[in-house]
Design a protein around this motif. Structure first.
Motif, PDB file in Angstrom:
ATOM      1  N   ASN A  54      10.301 -10.806 -12.883  1.00 46.04           N
ATOM      2  CA  ASN A  54      10.756 -10.253 -11.604  1.00 46.04           C
ATOM      3  C   ASN A  54      10.318  -8.792 -11.448  1.00 46.04           C
ATOM      4  O   ASN A  54      11.080  -7.873 -11.740  1.00 46.04           O
ATOM      5  N   PRO A  55       9.082  -8.570 -10.977  1.00 40.93           N
ATOM      6  CA  PRO A  55       8.650  -7.188 -10.741  1.00 40.93           C
ATOM      7  C   PRO A  55       9.187  -6.642  -9.428  1.00 40.93           C
ATOM      8  O   PRO A  55       9.732  -7.389  -8.606  1.00 40.93           O
ATOM      9  N   GLY A  56       9.012  -5.322  -9.234  1.00 44.23           N
ATOM     10  CA  GLY A  56       9.343  -4.695  -7.954  1.00 44.23           C
ATOM     11  C   GLY A  56       8.094  -4.639  -7.095  1.00 44.23           C
ATOM     12  O   GLY A  56       7.388  -5.634  -6.947  1.00 44.23           O
ATOM     13  N   GLY A  57       7.810  -3.452  -6.572  1.00 44.76           N
ATOM     14  CA  GLY A  57       6.542  -3.262  -5.854  1.00 44.76           C
ATOM     15  C   GLY A  57       5.446  -3.106  -6.890  1.00 44.76           C
ATOM     16  O   GLY A  57       5.504  -2.202  -7.722  1.00 44.76           O
ATOM     17  N   VAL A  58       4.466  -3.997  -6.881  1.00 42.99           N
ATOM     18  CA  VAL A  58       3.432  -3.980  -7.919  1.00 42.99           C
ATOM     19  C   VAL A  58       2.231  -3.158  -7.438  1.00 42.99           C
ATOM     20  O   VAL A  58       1.694  -3.410  -6.366  1.00 42.99           O
ATOM     21  N   PHE A  59       1.854  -2.158  -8.260  1.00 40.12           N
ATOM     22  CA  PHE A  59       0.713  -1.300  -7.927  1.00 40.12           C
ATOM     23  C   PHE A  59      -0.203  -1.181  -9.132  1.00 40.12           C
ATOM     24  O   PHE A  59       0.213  -1.422 -10.263  1.00 40.12           O
ATOM     25  N   GLY A  60      -1.456  -0.792  -8.872  1.00 43.67           N
ATOM     26  CA  GLY A  60      -2.427  -0.655  -9.947  1.00 43.67           C
ATOM     27  C   GLY A  60      -3.820  -0.857  -9.399  1.00 43.67           C
ATOM     28  O   GLY A  60      -4.027  -0.876  -8.180  1.00 43.67           O
ATOM     29  N   ASP A  61      -4.779  -1.027 -10.298  1.00 47.06           N
ATOM     30  CA  ASP A  61      -6.194  -1.161  -9.916  1.00 47.06           C
ATOM     31  C   ASP A  61      -6.409  -2.418  -9.066  1.00 47.06           C
ATOM     32  O   ASP A  61      -6.042  -3.518  -9.462  1.00 47.06           O
ATOM     33  N   ALA A  62      -7.040  -2.235  -7.899  1.00 50.15           N
ATOM     34  CA  ALA A  62      -7.289  -3.365  -6.988  1.00 50.15           C
ATOM     35  C   ALA A  62      -8.305  -4.364  -7.548  1.00 50.15           C
ATOM     36  O   ALA A  62      -8.385  -5.495  -7.075  1.00 50.15           O
ATOM     37  N   LEU A  63      -9.111  -3.955  -8.533  1.00 48.90           N
ATOM     38  CA  LEU A  63     -10.164  -4.769  -9.166  1.00 48.90           C
ATOM     39  C   LEU A  63     -11.342  -5.084  -8.237  1.00 48.90           C
ATOM     40  O   LEU A  63     -12.495  -4.937  -8.594  1.00 48.90           O
ATOM     41  N   ASP A  64     -11.029  -5.603  -7.042  1.00 49.66           N
ATOM     42  CA  ASP A  64     -12.089  -5.901  -6.064  1.00 49.66           C
ATOM     43  C   ASP A  64     -11.520  -5.745  -4.662  1.00 49.66           C
ATOM     44  O   ASP A  64     -10.366  -5.352  -4.500  1.00 49.66           O
ATOM     45  N   THR A  65     -12.306  -6.051  -3.655  1.00 49.31           N
ATOM     46  CA  THR A  65     -11.857  -5.789  -2.275  1.00 49.31           C
ATOM     47  C   THR A  65     -10.795  -6.768  -1.781  1.00 49.31           C
ATOM     48  O   THR A  65     -10.298  -6.646  -0.683  1.00 49.31           O
ATOM     49  N   LYS A  66     -10.438  -7.740  -2.617  1.00 49.56           N
ATOM     50  CA  LYS A  66      -9.410  -8.702  -2.208  1.00 49.56           C
ATOM     51  C   LYS A  66      -8.053  -8.385  -2.859  1.00 49.56           C
ATOM     52  O   LYS A  66      -7.344  -9.278  -3.291  1.00 49.56           O
ATOM     53  N   GLY A  67      -7.703  -7.114  -2.948  1.00 42.57           N
ATOM     54  CA  GLY A  67      -6.411  -6.711  -3.538  1.00 42.57           C
ATOM     55  C   GLY A  67      -5.252  -7.276  -2.741  1.00 42.57           C
ATOM     56  O   GLY A  67      -5.422  -7.779  -1.639  1.00 42.57           O
ATOM     57  N   GLY A  68      -4.037  -7.153  -3.275  1.00 41.70           N
ATOM     58  CA  GLY A  68      -2.863  -7.752  -2.631  1.00 41.70           C
ATOM     59  C   GLY A  68      -2.250  -6.874  -1.556  1.00 41.70           C
ATOM     60  O   GLY A  68      -2.807  -5.855  -1.139  1.00 41.70           O
ATOM     61  N   THR A  69      -1.052  -7.268  -1.117  1.00 39.50           N
ATOM     62  CA  THR A  69      -0.348  -6.577  -0.036  1.00 39.50           C
ATOM     63  C   THR A  69      -0.069  -5.119  -0.390  1.00 39.50           C
ATOM     64  O   THR A  69      -0.197  -4.234   0.444  1.00 39.50           O
ATOM     65  N   SER A  70       0.319  -4.836  -1.645  1.00 39.56           N
ATOM     66  CA  SER A  70       0.639  -3.454  -2.017  1.00 39.56           C
ATOM     67  C   SER A  70      -0.608  -2.567  -1.933  1.00 39.56           C
ATOM     68  O   SER A  70      -0.535  -1.396  -1.570  1.00 39.56           O
ATOM     69  N   ILE A  71      -1.765  -3.142  -2.255  1.00 38.32           N
ATOM     70  CA  ILE A  71      -3.027  -2.395  -2.154  1.00 38.32           C
ATOM     71  C   ILE A  71      -3.307  -2.056  -0.685  1.00 38.32           C
ATOM     72  O   ILE A  71      -3.762  -0.958  -0.356  1.00 38.32           O
ATOM     73  N   GLU A  72      -2.979  -2.993   0.188  1.00 40.46           N
ATOM     74  CA  GLU A  72      -3.160  -2.770   1.630  1.00 40.46           C
ATOM     75  C   GLU A  72      -2.272  -1.615   2.113  1.00 40.46           C
ATOM     76  O   GLU A  72      -2.689  -0.776   2.911  1.00 40.46           O
ATOM     77  N   TYR A  73      -1.031  -1.523   1.589  1.00 42.17           N
ATOM     78  CA  TYR A  73      -0.149  -0.408   1.960  1.00 42.17           C
ATOM     79  C   TYR A  73      -0.749   0.925   1.520  1.00 42.17           C
ATOM     80  O   TYR A  73      -0.735   1.910   2.262  1.00 42.17           O
TER      81      TYR A  73
END
Length: 344
Positions: free
Chosen positions: A189-208
């Protein structure tokens, strides 16, 4: 070091951002990974991204749909471990609270049932603190732990995403309990997950983070969240495999809660070129409520405005045997990767 040479893991939703990080962690730990995808066209990019960080000799893919029974039992055969990560996390809030439940709940049960039939030894399901901390009349500051559940009947405060995470996780526990194998399941159960996007298809937090750096938010709501480093989240899933201590537990992953304004300051210091575009003040609550009528992504924060969150996470560090990283590293990694990948 246990022998993982022949241990096969079924990893659902491998093209997802957190799942790619988890696949890298699994492959670098010697596991054989079978990743599920919804369509074949994401395979080449997923493979290419993962190959930059791990050998892909033990990586294979299978096309499966969480809304269909077809192929799941076959895929689970011969897999010692099941990691179920695939679940929707849209930026916008739907007017239909039930919108995400079919994929989230039925998909989870489909994957678990296939694993049970295949005699998998252990199941790790990616949930969220979204399944834990939303309920009416909370104290402030608000503490919560693995025994807390979001109140699914709180219509005003629990949107489609929170509801889907809560119902899917409850369904997973109920199924395992009904089969007498609750100790084979662990939920992360993580909270807001952040970190390296790896590629241009990062998740919702990367979009924020991208929107922050682009200057989309002149000011921020008075809102904070537990920050989970994506590498800690990936590592936590892998640290559960073969670990009898985590059976039947819900593990909250993350070290620190940060408000959006604190997040903005961390990004401004790390990326001075973008400091001018980052918000430097907070929005009054009534403004957030007004904006949410125009932009549904703001709706998700309203029940927690000015609420100080205090999650209990130390027990999770003890069970999986490593310390979680501070929030700043995850936020800086996210910001720097957004810039590196040319997303701003």
């Amino acid at each position: 070091m246990r022998n993982v040479m022949t241990d096969r893991v079924l990893l659902t939703g491998i093209s997802g951002w957190i799942a790619k990080h988890t696949a890298i962690e699994l492959l670098n730990s010697g596991y054989d990974v079978l990743g599920t995808v919804r369509s074949d066209d994401v395979i080449s990019q997923t493979k290419e991204t993962i190959s930059k960080y791990a050998s892909i000799d033990k990586l294979s893919f299978i096309k499966l749909d969480l809304l269909s029974d077809e192929g799941w039992e076959e895929a689970a055969k011969g897999c010692k471990y099941i990691i179920h990560m695939a679940s929707p996390f849209p930026m916008k809030v739907s007017k239909n609270r039930e919108n995400l439940i079919p994929v989230a709940k039925d998909g989870t049960l489909r994957v678990l049932n296939a694993g049970i039939k295949a005699n998998a030894e252990q199941f790790v399901v990616t949930s969220s603190i979204a399944a834990m901390f939303r309920k009416p009349n909370r104290s402030n500051p608000y503490s919560f732990s693995e025994n807390d559940w979001t109140d699914e009947n709180w219509v005003e405060g629990v949107n489609d995403y929170f509801l889907s995470k809560t119902i899917a996780e409850k369904a997973a526990w109920e199924l395992m309990e009904s089969k007498g194998i609750k100790n084979k399941l662990t939920c992360i159960n993580p909270g807001g997950v952040f970190g390296d996007a790896l590629d241009t298809k990062g998740g919702t937090s990367i979009e924020y983070v991208r929107q922050f750096l682009k200057g989309k938010f002149p000011a921020t709501p008075k809102w904070g969240i537990l920050i989970s480093d994506v590498q800690d989240v990936a590592k936590s899933h892998v640290a559960c495999l073969g670990n009898s201590k985590v059976g039947g537990r819900r593990l909250i992953i993350g070290k620190e809660v940060k408000t959006l304004l604190e997040t903005s300051k961390i990004l401004a210091e790390a990326l001075p070129d973008y400091a001018k575009k980052l918000p430097k003040k907070t929005l009054p609550n009534f403004m957030v409520k007004f904006i949410s009528m125009l932009d549904s992504s703001a709706k998700t924060m309203i029940p927690d405005l000015e609420l100080e969150m205090k999650p209990e996470t130390k027990y999770a560090e003890d069970l999986i045997g490593f310390k979680f990283k501070p929030a700043s590293g995850a936020l800086i990694d996210a910001g720097k990767s957004v810039v590196r990948l040319g997303l701003v």
